[in-house]
Design a protein around this motif. Sequence first.
Motif, PDB file in Angstrom:
ATOM      1  N   THR A 124       0.854  -1.084   0.046  1.00 33.36           N
ATOM      2  CA  THR A 124      -0.048   0.222  -0.151  1.00 33.36           C
ATOM      3  C   THR A 124       0.773   1.305  -0.054  1.00 33.36           C
ATOM      4  OG1 THR A 124      -1.724  -1.190   1.191  1.00 33.36           O
ATOM      5  CG2 THR A 124      -1.860   1.376   1.229  1.00 33.36           C
ATOM      6  N   GLN A 125       1.897   1.240   0.847  1.00 31.28           N
ATOM      7  CA  GLN A 125       2.762   2.356   0.788  1.00 31.28           C
ATOM      8  C   GLN A 125       3.504   2.646  -0.207  1.00 31.28           C
ATOM      9  OE1 GLN A 125       5.400   1.423   4.298  1.00 31.28           O
ATOM     10  NE2 GLN A 125       3.787   1.940   5.544  1.00 31.28           N
ATOM     11  N   SER A 126       3.831   1.505  -1.209  1.00 31.56           N
ATOM     12  CA  SER A 126       4.456   1.647  -2.210  1.00 31.56           C
ATOM     13  C   SER A 126       3.696   2.173  -3.624  1.00 31.56           C
ATOM     14  CB  SER A 126       5.099   0.286  -2.874  1.00 31.56           C
ATOM     15  OG  SER A 126       5.670   0.255  -3.944  1.00 31.56           O
ATOM     16  N   LEU A 127       2.348   1.613  -3.321  1.00 33.50           N
ATOM     17  CA  LEU A 127       1.514   2.297  -4.432  1.00 33.50           C
ATOM     18  C   LEU A 127       1.268   3.462  -4.105  1.00 33.50           C
ATOM     19  CD1 LEU A 127      -1.009  -0.723  -4.596  1.00 33.50           C
ATOM     20  CD2 LEU A 127       0.815  -0.309  -6.357  1.00 33.50           C
ATOM     21  N   THR A 128       0.931   3.946  -2.996  1.00 37.17           N
ATOM     22  CA  THR A 128       0.661   5.282  -2.399  1.00 37.17           C
ATOM     23  C   THR A 128       1.706   6.409  -3.060  1.00 37.17           C
ATOM     24  OG1 THR A 128      -0.555   4.676  -0.741  1.00 37.17           O
ATOM     25  CG2 THR A 128      -0.018   6.810  -0.717  1.00 37.17           C
ATOM     26  N   ALA A 129       3.063   5.883  -2.891  1.00 33.34           N
ATOM     27  CA  ALA A 129       4.168   6.525  -3.229  1.00 33.34           C
ATOM     28  C   ALA A 129       4.216   6.736  -4.628  1.00 33.34           C
ATOM     29  CB  ALA A 129       5.349   6.067  -2.528  1.00 33.34           C
ATOM     30  N   ALA A 130       4.101   5.656  -5.443  1.00 29.56           N
ATOM     31  CA  ALA A 130       3.971   5.650  -6.923  1.00 29.56           C
ATOM     32  C   ALA A 130       2.761   6.680  -7.514  1.00 29.56           C
ATOM     33  CB  ALA A 130       3.620   4.173  -7.519  1.00 29.56           C
ATOM     34  N   ALA A 131       1.759   6.621  -6.818  1.00 37.75           N
ATOM     35  CA  ALA A 131       0.719   7.490  -7.141  1.00 37.75           C
ATOM     36  C   ALA A 131       1.035   8.917  -7.032  1.00 37.75           C
ATOM     37  CB  ALA A 131      -0.668   6.870  -6.495  1.00 37.75           C
ATOM     38  N   HIS A 132       1.632   9.190  -6.083  1.00 36.23           N
ATOM     39  CA  HIS A 132       2.120  10.715  -5.715  1.00 36.23           C
ATOM     40  C   HIS A 132       2.899  11.270  -6.620  1.00 36.23           C
ATOM     41  CE1 HIS A 132      -0.719  11.415  -2.320  1.00 36.23           C
ATOM     42  NE2 HIS A 132       0.073  10.549  -1.383  1.00 36.23           N
ATOM     43  N   ALA A 133       3.960  10.234  -7.140  1.00 36.41           N
ATOM     44  CA  ALA A 133       5.159  10.516  -7.887  1.00 36.41           C
ATOM     45  C   ALA A 133       4.534  10.801  -9.215  1.00 36.41           C
ATOM     46  CB  ALA A 133       6.152   9.578  -7.845  1.00 36.41           C
ATOM     47  N   ARG A 134       3.621  10.008  -9.671  1.00 33.51           N
ATOM     48  CA  ARG A 134       2.784  10.161 -10.970  1.00 33.51           C
ATOM     49  C   ARG A 134       2.311  11.273 -11.222  1.00 33.51           C
ATOM     50  NH1 ARG A 134      -2.267   6.694 -11.311  1.00 33.51           N
ATOM     51  NH2 ARG A 134      -2.737   8.444  -9.807  1.00 33.51           N
ATOM     52  N   ASP A 135       1.281  11.716  -9.875  1.00 36.72           N
ATOM     53  CA  ASP A 135       0.674  12.974 -10.000  1.00 36.72           C
ATOM     54  C   ASP A 135       1.391  14.174 -10.102  1.00 36.72           C
ATOM     55  OD1 ASP A 135      -1.508  11.313  -9.773  1.00 36.72           O
ATOM     56  OD2 ASP A 135      -2.014  11.528  -7.806  1.00 36.72           O
ATOM     57  N   GLU A 136       2.598  14.138  -9.478  1.00 33.64           N
ATOM     58  CA  GLU A 136       3.375  15.373  -9.368  1.00 33.64           C
ATOM     59  C   GLU A 136       4.165  15.435 -10.975  1.00 33.64           C
ATOM     60  OE1 GLU A 136       6.333  14.801  -6.479  1.00 33.64           O
ATOM     61  OE2 GLU A 136       4.998  15.070  -4.841  1.00 33.64           O
ATOM     62  N   VAL A 137       4.547  14.301 -11.450  1.00 32.93           N
ATOM     63  CA  VAL A 137       5.049  14.528 -12.830  1.00 32.93           C
ATOM     64  C   VAL A 137       4.048  14.891 -13.772  1.00 32.93           C
ATOM     65  CG1 VAL A 137       5.857  12.910 -14.780  1.00 32.93           C
ATOM     66  CG2 VAL A 137       6.713  12.853 -12.603  1.00 32.93           C
ATOM     67  N   LEU A 138       2.954  14.343 -13.705  1.00 39.11           N
ATOM     68  CA  LEU A 138       1.764  14.692 -14.549  1.00 39.11           C
ATOM     69  C   LEU A 138       1.198  16.082 -14.527  1.00 39.11           C
ATOM     70  CD1 LEU A 138      -0.600  13.908 -16.352  1.00 39.11           C
ATOM     71  CD2 LEU A 138      -2.020  13.482 -14.449  1.00 39.11           C
ATOM     72  N   ALA A 139       1.464  16.745 -13.310  1.00 37.22           N
ATOM     73  CA  ALA A 139       0.939  18.042 -13.087  1.00 37.22           C
ATOM     74  C   ALA A 139       2.056  19.057 -13.759  1.00 37.22           C
ATOM     75  CB  ALA A 139       1.011  18.406 -11.587  1.00 37.22           C
ATOM     76  N   VAL A 140       3.494  18.393 -13.401  1.00 34.12           N
ATOM     77  CA  VAL A 140       4.583  19.483 -14.157  1.00 34.12           C
ATOM     78  C   VAL A 140       4.627  19.271 -15.699  1.00 34.12           C
ATOM     79  CG1 VAL A 140       7.075  19.364 -14.341  1.00 34.12           C
ATOM     80  CG2 VAL A 140       6.190  19.312 -12.017  1.00 34.12           C
ATOM     81  N   VAL A 141       4.242  18.022 -16.300  1.00 30.03           N
ATOM     82  CA  VAL A 141       4.479  17.935 -17.664  1.00 30.03           C
ATOM     83  C   VAL A 141       3.240  18.795 -18.028  1.00 30.03           C
ATOM     84  CG1 VAL A 141       3.817  16.231 -19.406  1.00 30.03           C
ATOM     85  CG2 VAL A 141       5.407  15.626 -17.757  1.00 30.03           C
ATOM     86  N   SER A 142       2.122  18.445 -17.579  1.00 31.66           N
ATOM     87  CA  SER A 142       0.865  19.236 -18.256  1.00 31.66           C
ATOM     88  C   SER A 142       1.083  20.873 -18.269  1.00 31.66           C
ATOM     89  CB  SER A 142      -0.464  18.888 -17.104  1.00 31.66           C
ATOM     90  OG  SER A 142      -0.784  17.779 -17.385  1.00 31.66           O
ATOM     91  N   HIS A 143       1.675  21.387 -17.094  1.00 29.89           N
ATOM     92  CA  HIS A 143       2.035  22.731 -17.190  1.00 29.89           C
ATOM     93  C   HIS A 143       2.935  23.207 -18.148  1.00 29.89           C
ATOM     94  CE1 HIS A 143       4.134  26.569 -15.511  1.00 29.89           C
ATOM     95  NE2 HIS A 143       3.138  26.610 -15.189  1.00 29.89           N
ATOM     96  N   ASP A 144       4.141  22.304 -18.311  1.00 33.92           N
ATOM     97  CA  ASP A 144       4.992  22.676 -19.449  1.00 33.92           C
ATOM     98  C   ASP A 144       4.512  22.534 -20.565  1.00 33.92           C
ATOM     99  OD1 ASP A 144       6.800  23.205 -17.102  1.00 33.92           O
ATOM    100  OD2 ASP A 144       7.919  21.288 -17.449  1.00 33.92           O
ATOM    101  N   LEU A 145       3.423  21.485 -20.926  1.00 28.67           N
ATOM    102  CA  LEU A 145       2.841  21.509 -22.239  1.00 28.67           C
ATOM    103  C   LEU A 145       2.140  22.535 -22.641  1.00 28.67           C
ATOM    104  CD1 LEU A 145       2.071  17.620 -22.575  1.00 28.67           C
ATOM    105  CD2 LEU A 145       3.883  19.077 -23.624  1.00 28.67           C
ATOM    106  N   ARG A 146       1.300  22.956 -21.811  1.00 30.76           N
ATOM    107  CA  ARG A 146       0.306  24.253 -22.066  1.00 30.76           C
ATOM    108  C   ARG A 146       0.943  25.515 -22.520  1.00 30.76           C
ATOM    109  NH1 ARG A 146      -3.861  22.467 -17.585  1.00 30.76           N
ATOM    110  NH2 ARG A 146      -5.630  21.725 -19.174  1.00 30.76           N
ATOM    111  N   GLY A 147       2.236  25.812 -22.051  1.00 30.79           N
ATOM    112  CA  GLY A 147       2.887  26.711 -22.414  1.00 30.79           C
ATOM    113  C   GLY A 147       3.271  26.912 -23.860  1.00 30.79           C
TER     114      GLY A 147
END
Length: 352
Positions: A124-147
Amino acid sequence: MLRILVVGGDSVQRKALRGAIDAEVVEASNAAEARLEVAQAGFDCIFVDAQVPPNGGVALVGELRADEVATPIVFVGGDDEEVLQKAVDAGVSDFVPRGDLSPRRLGLRIRYAIRSGEVDRAKTQSLTAAAHARDEVLAVVSHDLRGPLHAISLASEALRDEIDANSKRYLDAIDRAIGRAERLISDLLDASAVENGALALARSSVNINSIVRQAAADHELAAKEAGGSVHATVPPDPIIVSADRERVLQVLSNLIGNSLKHAKGTPIDLAVVREGRQAVISVKDGGPGITPTELPHVFDRYWSGGQGARPRRGAGLGLAIAKGIVSAHGGDIAVESQLGEGARFRFTLPIA
């Protein structure tokens, strides 16, 4: 030293437990005492007798899991398979028949339950950490793509006054590609929010009839260009629901867009009815329908749909997002379909 909570049972059970493993054993005679003990201190394992007062061991297991107690629970009961099945459904980690309470076997059960719990927590801890990491990458990539997309859009608009009419079709293609990219970015962010239970809703009392009419009007031109039509049937009296207007429009847009994609050139009918304390909204098309194999997966994320009568195209997020938005409102969404007879999607919203 391990700490074990024993709830209910008789002196034979408690003696067997004390001889099974070197641990601190805490006793509780009923469900209320057990929940109090768990709330006050942590345990490595909990033993629950099937006949714990006042409502039985299965009820207590359900209450502990509802309290988000993740501690391994071993259920001690008879050989009644129906009771054992209910205990498993309630969330027990293991169970021991009353006639199998030898100290050696109990010790093995305890160690197995504790080790399984540790593995589950680690996963559970591993999956939670992976989900948080994925969401952070997604947020950064989405912001950088919109520019860059915004810059391309501005450049495309500036070029319209510099080129001849025959060349403007290339700018139209660029604009459409930008629109698709921006929608995909929004869908990815919405899908992540749905999965994390973080989808934002701005609820108010709104007339669902007017929302459905607007959705039909918004897609009228696209349906006409595809050789079909969009028609809304709503009752004469307003139906006021508690909902986020823009999110409900998003659900309808995803459902209508799905019909336009798979049932191109056929009529699309929107309807609203009131059933008790909820409004039922439906979107029906006259397309090829959905195969029985595909039907259970229609709302799955990223599911492509194979080679059926109504194969998925794109990222496969629209219907999953629609389900997440409806669920966030406390409603339900479903689909009915027969091959060759189109599909009917329906979802509910609570009356304000």
